[in-house]
Design a protein around this motif. Structure first.
Motif, PDB file in Angstrom:
ATOM      1  N   PHE A 152       0.955  -1.162   0.106  1.00 38.95           N
ATOM      2  CA  PHE A 152      -0.014  -0.026  -0.207  1.00 38.95           C
ATOM      3  C   PHE A 152       0.923   1.244  -0.028  1.00 38.95           C
ATOM      4  O   PHE A 152       1.704   1.519   1.018  1.00 38.95           O
ATOM      5  N   GLY A 153       1.049   2.167  -1.240  1.00 36.35           N
ATOM      6  CA  GLY A 153       1.796   3.062  -1.310  1.00 36.35           C
ATOM      7  C   GLY A 153       3.258   2.729  -1.058  1.00 36.35           C
ATOM      8  O   GLY A 153       4.270   3.646  -0.587  1.00 36.35           O
ATOM      9  N   GLY A 154       3.573   1.589  -1.524  1.00 29.89           N
ATOM     10  CA  GLY A 154       4.966   0.886  -1.455  1.00 29.89           C
ATOM     11  C   GLY A 154       5.232   0.365  -0.019  1.00 29.89           C
ATOM     12  O   GLY A 154       6.336  -0.209   0.043  1.00 29.89           O
ATOM     13  N   PHE A 155       4.445   0.659   0.850  1.00 29.04           N
ATOM     14  CA  PHE A 155       4.684  -0.443   2.148  1.00 29.04           C
ATOM     15  C   PHE A 155       4.075  -1.642   2.314  1.00 29.04           C
ATOM     16  O   PHE A 155       2.768  -1.731   1.848  1.00 29.04           O
ATOM     17  N   SER A 156       4.549  -2.213   2.991  1.00 28.68           N
ATOM     18  CA  SER A 156       4.013  -3.957   3.437  1.00 28.68           C
ATOM     19  C   SER A 156       4.649  -4.180   4.624  1.00 28.68           C
ATOM     20  O   SER A 156       5.896  -3.763   5.071  1.00 28.68           O
ATOM     21  N   ALA A 157       3.981  -5.174   5.156  1.00 31.55           N
ATOM     22  CA  ALA A 157       4.340  -5.595   6.508  1.00 31.55           C
ATOM     23  C   ALA A 157       4.014  -7.274   6.588  1.00 31.55           C
ATOM     24  O   ALA A 157       3.369  -7.699   5.859  1.00 31.55           O
ATOM     25  N   GLY A 158       4.734  -7.902   7.527  1.00 34.16           N
ATOM     26  CA  GLY A 158       4.573  -9.394   7.869  1.00 34.16           C
ATOM     27  C   GLY A 158       4.584  -9.883   9.228  1.00 34.16           C
ATOM     28  O   GLY A 158       5.420  -9.102   9.998  1.00 34.16           O
ATOM     29  N   ALA A 159       4.088 -10.833   9.680  1.00 31.33           N
ATOM     30  CA  ALA A 159       4.116 -11.396  10.810  1.00 31.33           C
ATOM     31  C   ALA A 159       3.960 -12.748  11.037  1.00 31.33           C
ATOM     32  O   ALA A 159       3.382 -13.569  10.094  1.00 31.33           O
ATOM     33  N   LEU A 160       4.809 -13.411  11.727  1.00 27.86           N
ATOM     34  CA  LEU A 160       4.730 -14.958  11.913  1.00 27.86           C
ATOM     35  C   LEU A 160       4.881 -15.584  13.393  1.00 27.86           C
ATOM     36  O   LEU A 160       5.414 -15.025  14.239  1.00 27.86           O
ATOM     37  N   TYR A 161       4.091 -16.475  13.569  1.00 26.70           N
ATOM     38  CA  TYR A 161       4.132 -17.162  14.952  1.00 26.70           C
ATOM     39  C   TYR A 161       3.968 -18.719  14.677  1.00 26.70           C
ATOM     40  O   TYR A 161       3.384 -19.273  13.853  1.00 26.70           O
ATOM     41  N   SER A 162       5.055 -19.330  15.444  1.00 29.94           N
ATOM     42  CA  SER A 162       5.165 -20.650  15.332  1.00 29.94           C
ATOM     43  C   SER A 162       4.827 -21.461  16.846  1.00 29.94           C
ATOM     44  O   SER A 162       5.335 -20.860  17.730  1.00 29.94           O
ATOM     45  N   PHE A 163       3.973 -22.353  16.689  1.00 28.91           N
ATOM     46  CA  PHE A 163       3.660 -22.859  17.922  1.00 28.91           C
ATOM     47  C   PHE A 163       4.655 -24.169  18.805  1.00 28.91           C
ATOM     48  O   PHE A 163       4.908 -24.775  17.684  1.00 28.91           O
ATOM     49  N   GLY A 164       4.834 -23.981  19.799  1.00 23.09           N
ATOM     50  CA  GLY A 164       5.863 -24.702  20.074  1.00 23.09           C
ATOM     51  C   GLY A 164       5.437 -26.118  20.448  1.00 23.09           C
ATOM     52  O   GLY A 164       6.025 -27.260  20.191  1.00 23.09           O
ATOM     53  N   GLY A 165       3.995 -26.400  20.669  1.00 24.92           N
ATOM     54  CA  GLY A 165       3.255 -27.725  20.784  1.00 24.92           C
ATOM     55  C   GLY A 165       3.520 -28.391  21.931  1.00 24.92           C
ATOM     56  O   GLY A 165       3.728 -29.824  21.912  1.00 24.92           O
ATOM     57  N   VAL A 166       4.161 -27.744  23.156  1.00 26.01           N
ATOM     58  CA  VAL A 166       4.504 -28.340  24.165  1.00 26.01           C
ATOM     59  C   VAL A 166       3.517 -28.240  25.231  1.00 26.01           C
ATOM     60  O   VAL A 166       2.885 -27.267  25.635  1.00 26.01           O
ATOM     61  N   ALA A 167       2.851 -29.515  25.745  1.00 25.28           N
ATOM     62  CA  ALA A 167       1.705 -29.396  26.573  1.00 25.28           C
ATOM     63  C   ALA A 167       2.163 -28.739  27.984  1.00 25.28           C
ATOM     64  O   ALA A 167       3.255 -29.079  28.607  1.00 25.28           O
ATOM     65  N   GLY A 168       1.504 -27.831  28.539  1.00 24.35           N
ATOM     66  CA  GLY A 168       1.573 -27.162  29.590  1.00 24.35           C
ATOM     67  C   GLY A 168       2.636 -26.195  29.909  1.00 24.35           C
ATOM     68  O   GLY A 168       2.667 -25.251  30.824  1.00 24.35           O
ATOM     69  N   ASN A 169       3.288 -25.604  28.462  1.00 23.12           N
ATOM     70  CA  ASN A 169       4.090 -24.689  28.636  1.00 23.12           C
ATOM     71  C   ASN A 169       3.854 -24.027  26.962  1.00 23.12           C
ATOM     72  O   ASN A 169       4.623 -24.698  26.054  1.00 23.12           O
ATOM     73  N   ALA A 170       3.159 -22.932  27.168  1.00 27.01           N
ATOM     74  CA  ALA A 170       2.598 -22.591  25.642  1.00 27.01           C
ATOM     75  C   ALA A 170       4.014 -21.788  24.883  1.00 27.01           C
ATOM     76  O   ALA A 170       3.888 -21.342  23.826  1.00 27.01           O
ATOM     77  N   THR A 171       5.149 -21.316  25.940  1.00 25.70           N
ATOM     78  CA  THR A 171       6.206 -20.511  25.216  1.00 25.70           C
ATOM     79  C   THR A 171       7.390 -21.375  24.839  1.00 25.70           C
ATOM     80  O   THR A 171       8.155 -20.879  24.189  1.00 25.70           O
ATOM     81  N   GLN A 172       7.546 -22.699  25.366  1.00 23.66           N
ATOM     82  CA  GLN A 172       8.608 -23.392  25.188  1.00 23.66           C
ATOM     83  C   GLN A 172       8.712 -23.808  23.529  1.00 23.66           C
ATOM     84  O   GLN A 172       7.482 -24.263  23.084  1.00 23.66           O
ATOM     85  N   ASN A 173       9.773 -23.594  22.896  1.00 26.49           N
ATOM     86  CA  ASN A 173       9.939 -23.883  21.437  1.00 26.49           C
ATOM     87  C   ASN A 173       9.015 -22.997  20.536  1.00 26.49           C
ATOM     88  O   ASN A 173       8.975 -23.138  19.373  1.00 26.49           O
ATOM     89  N   GLN A 174       8.552 -21.780  21.192  1.00 28.37           N
ATOM     90  CA  GLN A 174       7.769 -21.114  20.217  1.00 28.37           C
ATOM     91  C   GLN A 174       8.832 -19.992  19.494  1.00 28.37           C
ATOM     92  O   GLN A 174       9.444 -19.780  20.005  1.00 28.37           O
ATOM     93  N   ILE A 175       8.297 -19.345  18.244  1.00 32.80           N
ATOM     94  CA  ILE A 175       8.899 -18.726  17.530  1.00 32.80           C
ATOM     95  C   ILE A 175       7.927 -17.443  17.000  1.00 32.80           C
ATOM     96  O   ILE A 175       7.026 -17.890  16.707  1.00 32.80           O
ATOM     97  N   TRP A 176       8.462 -16.315  17.173  1.00 31.91           N
ATOM     98  CA  TRP A 176       7.362 -15.394  16.738  1.00 31.91           C
ATOM     99  C   TRP A 176       8.491 -14.194  16.039  1.00 31.91           C
ATOM    100  O   TRP A 176       9.544 -14.058  16.264  1.00 31.91           O
ATOM    101  N   ALA A 177       7.934 -13.576  14.854  1.00 35.18           N
ATOM    102  CA  ALA A 177       8.751 -12.656  14.038  1.00 35.18           C
ATOM    103  C   ALA A 177       7.721 -11.483  13.347  1.00 35.18           C
ATOM    104  O   ALA A 177       6.832 -11.798  13.149  1.00 35.18           O
TER     105      ALA A 177
END
Length: 409
Positions: free
Chosen positions: A175-200
């Motif tokens: 849009f007007g030359g600008f663009s953006a992006g975001a990513l989230y990878s689920f860690g998949g570890v039961a009981g710990n939502a942040t373990q092994n997660q990736i976001w960018a």
């Protein structure tokens, strides 16, 4: 009766034609292979010291060239109202042997499905992170120098050494030359939502002769989540980043392999370019942090603690001599802080390249990279040069040369 049957068949074809035109599947690929030479390549570690010699080899570009060999399927289906389904299945292979690349993953380069409209797209699967989308084009390796032109051992991942599994990714349209992006990878570890997660996150702008982009990546337990995401890797007890070598095998990724115990990997990067006539001047900078060393995320034989922080600065120029011939040169400087009282490390690299296009699909190219290492590397030894894609040097200096041919289909 025959006329009636022909009329019915003709009507069926006409009715089916629009639906068929609204969806498509494309087979595509690249084959890139060439001769490589390095003046110093490790073959083993003997008495605690790297051993080896010069090396000639025929290799796929997965290791040292412009574009890793691949084949893929790309598809789209129009769902109406401007909404489409999209998918990509892309498999990397080694042209010199036919073996699967990316640790043996069948679709190790990319594998995703999603939805797209005029505002952007949402995709799910194995994908590139936003740093690749918005910062990679400004580095020499992302423009003209290929994998061997990456920053030492591709420490900031600007040349796709690692992809992101189990991810949801959003990219806006421009849009007007600008663009953006975001990513989230689920860690998949039961009981710990942040373990092994990736976001960018990432964003960029292109307008006229000027372009810029920036991105950020945060990976928890990177030894497993980021470096261990192929079939031949994955456990926290093994070093998924690299190797200290042995009497029968060389070291790998000595620039940062010793930091497998980091709890968090953070990469922030930015870049810009300016086009002046036939020349494109580019600058890329990254900051790569292996934070909280000594966690249970990976082995820590050298008993590191604290943070290992790398800063890389990359200035490069590409010049179109003719519409069919381009040359490039670039210089990259990388610095790491002191870890556990060592004297840190520095890497200075010079990239040179030339590319001649025989046609729109086939080109011949020549790449040369010279690197010098100083200080102490992550394996606790006097730093050895380590050009991305080559076996590390036995000394603090290394020269890599590649003469290759690339065909796109």
């Amino acid at each position: 009766m025959l006329r009636r049957h022909l009329a019915i068949c003709s009507l069926a074809v006409l009715l089916a034609a629009p639906a068929h035109a609204q969806s498509s599947v494309t087979l595509y690929g690249i084959v890139d292979i060439g001769l490589t030479y390095t003046n110093s390549a490790q073959t083993a570690v003997v008495g605690g010291k790297p051993a080896g010699g010069s090396q000639f080899a025929l290799t796929d570009a997965h290791a040292t060239g412009l574009s890793g060999s691949r084949w893929g399927l790309r598809g789209t289906e129009d769902l109406g109202g401007g909404l489409s389904t999209i998918f990509v299945l892309e498999s990397g292979f080694l042209a010199n042997s036919g073996a699967l690349a990316q640790g043996g993953a069948e679709f190790g380069r990319r594998a995703y499905v999603g939805l797209s409209n005029t505002l952007g797209k949402v995709t799910l699967g194995r994908q590139y992170d936003p740093l690749i989308d918005f910062v990679q084009p400004f580095a020499a390796s992302g423009s003209w120098a290929g994998y061997m032109g990456a920053h030492p051992d591709d420490l900031d991942n600007l040349t796709n050494t690692n992809r992101i599994n189990n991810s949801v990714k959003v990219n806006t349209a421009k849009f007007g030359g600008f663009s953006a992006g975001a990513l989230y990878s689920f860690g998949g570890v039961a009981g710990n939502a942040t373990q092994n997660q990736i976001w960018a996150l990432g964003a960029g702008y292109t307008g006229g002769a000027f372009a810029f982009g920036a991105g950020y990546l945060n990976a928890r337990d990177p030894n497993v989540s980021f470096y261990g995401n192929t079939p031949n890797k994955g456990t926290a007890t093994a070093n998924n980043i690299g190797s200290t070598g042995s009497a029968t095998s060389p070291q790998s990724y000595p620039v940062y392999a010793g930091y497998a115990s980091a709890k968090t990997l953070q990469i922030i990067g930015g870049g810009a370019s300016y086009t002046l006539g036939g020349a494109v001047f580019s600058l890329a900078a990254t900051n790569t942090r292996f934070d909280n060393l000594g966690s249970s995320s990976g082995p820590n034989p050298l008993h590191y603690s604290g943070d290992a922080i790398f800063t890389s600065l990359d200035f490069n120029v590409r010049y179109n001599v003719t519409p069919f011939f381009q040359v490039g040169t670039g210089i990259d400087y990388t610095h790491r802080n002191s870890v556990k009282g060592d004297d840190g490390a520095k890497y200075l690299q010079l990239d040179l390249g030339a590319d001649y296009f025989l046609s729109k699909r086939t080109d011949l190219y020549l790449l040369t990279v010279l690197q010098r290492a100083m200080g102490t590397d992550s394996l606790g030894q006097p730093a050895v040069a380590s050009i991305a894609g080559f076996s590390p040097s036995t000394t603090d200096k290394q020269i890599g040369v590649r003469l290759g041919i690339r065909h796109k289909f």
